[in-house]
Design a protein around this motif. Structure first.
Motif, PDB file in Angstrom:
ATOM      1  N   CYS A  82       0.835  -1.195   0.000  1.00 41.23           N
ATOM      2  CA  CYS A  82       0.000   0.000   0.000  1.00 41.23           C
ATOM      3  C   CYS A  82       0.874   1.251   0.000  1.00 41.23           C
ATOM      4  O   CYS A  82       1.829   1.355   0.765  1.00 41.23           O
ATOM      5  N   CYS A  85      -0.145   3.267   3.673  1.00 45.35           N
ATOM      6  CA  CYS A  85       0.264   2.786   5.004  1.00 45.35           C
ATOM      7  C   CYS A  85       1.364   1.732   4.930  1.00 45.35           C
ATOM      8  O   CYS A  85       1.812   1.234   5.939  1.00 45.35           O
ATOM      9  N   CYS A  96      -6.464  -1.769  -0.040  1.00 47.08           N
ATOM     10  CA  CYS A  96      -5.669  -2.168   1.122  1.00 47.08           C
ATOM     11  C   CYS A  96      -6.598  -2.639   2.249  1.00 47.08           C
ATOM     12  O   CYS A  96      -7.547  -1.940   2.597  1.00 47.08           O
ATOM     13  N   GLN A  98      -5.878  -2.872   5.226  1.00 41.26           N
ATOM     14  CA  GLN A  98      -5.556  -2.129   6.449  1.00 41.26           C
ATOM     15  C   GLN A  98      -6.243  -0.765   6.495  1.00 41.26           C
ATOM     16  O   GLN A  98      -6.925  -0.429   7.437  1.00 41.26           O
ATOM     17  N   CYS A  99      -6.078   0.023   5.403  1.00 40.79           N
ATOM     18  CA  CYS A  99      -6.564   1.405   5.436  1.00 40.79           C
ATOM     19  C   CYS A  99      -7.591   1.687   4.332  1.00 40.79           C
ATOM     20  O   CYS A  99      -8.145   2.788   4.283  1.00 40.79           O
ATOM     21  N   ASN A 101      -7.086   2.078   1.191  1.00 40.72           N
ATOM     22  CA  ASN A 101      -6.509   2.804   0.072  1.00 40.72           C
ATOM     23  C   ASN A 101      -6.539   1.942  -1.190  1.00 40.72           C
ATOM     24  O   ASN A 101      -6.369   0.739  -1.127  1.00 40.72           O
TER      25      ASN A 101
HETATM   26 ZN   LIG Z   1      -2.990   0.855   3.376  1.00 40.71          ZN
END
Ligand SMILES: [Zn+2]
Length: 104
Positions: A82, A85, A96, A98-99, A101
Motif C-alpha cells: 500500500c 500505510c 488495502c 488495512q486502510c 486505500n
Molecule cells: Zn494501506
C-alpha cells in the motif's frame, strides 16, 4: 467421459461447473463431498473434479476454464504494498485491507 477440471477448493470446482453450465456443456461434479470425509485418502485423490459427459466438448470447455485458471494465477500472484500505510496486501485485494486505500 473426460475430467476437465479439478481443484482443492470446492468453490473453484463449482465455479468451473457454472461456467460450463452457462455455456450449455454437459458436465457433472465428482468427489463433491470428498473433502468432508477425507479419511485415509491422500488429499490429491480427494479433490472435487468436474467431468464432461462427452469428451467432444473438451476443447470448448478448456477454453472457457482457461479464464478461471488465469484469474486463479492472478489471485496467487504478486502481492502489493500500500502506497499510503505500506501494508502488504495479497494480489487479489483491490484495496488495502488495512486502510482501504486503492491499489495503485
Ligand atoms: Zn494501506
Amino acid at each position: 467421459m473426460r475430467r476437465v477440471f479439478s481443484h482443492h477448493d470446492r468453490f473453484m470446482v463449482y465455479q468451473a461447473k457454472d461456467v460450463l453450465d452457462a455455456a450449455g456443456i454437459p458436465c457433472f461434479i465428482k468427489n463433491e463431498y470428498a473433502i468432508g470425509g477425507m479419511g485415509e485418502l491422500a488429499p490429491f485423490d480427494t479433490q472435487p473434479e468436474v467431468w464432461l459427459s462427452d469428451s467432444q466438448w473438451l476443447p470448448r470447455a478448456q477454453a472457457l476454464l482457461k479464464q478461471i485458471h488465469v484469474s486463479e494465477e492472478y489471485n496467487s500472484g504478486v502481492s502489493w504494498v500500500c502506497s499510503k500505510c505500506e501494508e502488504q496486501n495479497e494480489a487479489n485485494f483491490d484495496i488495502c485491507w488495512q486502510c482501504g486505500n486503492e491499489k495503485k
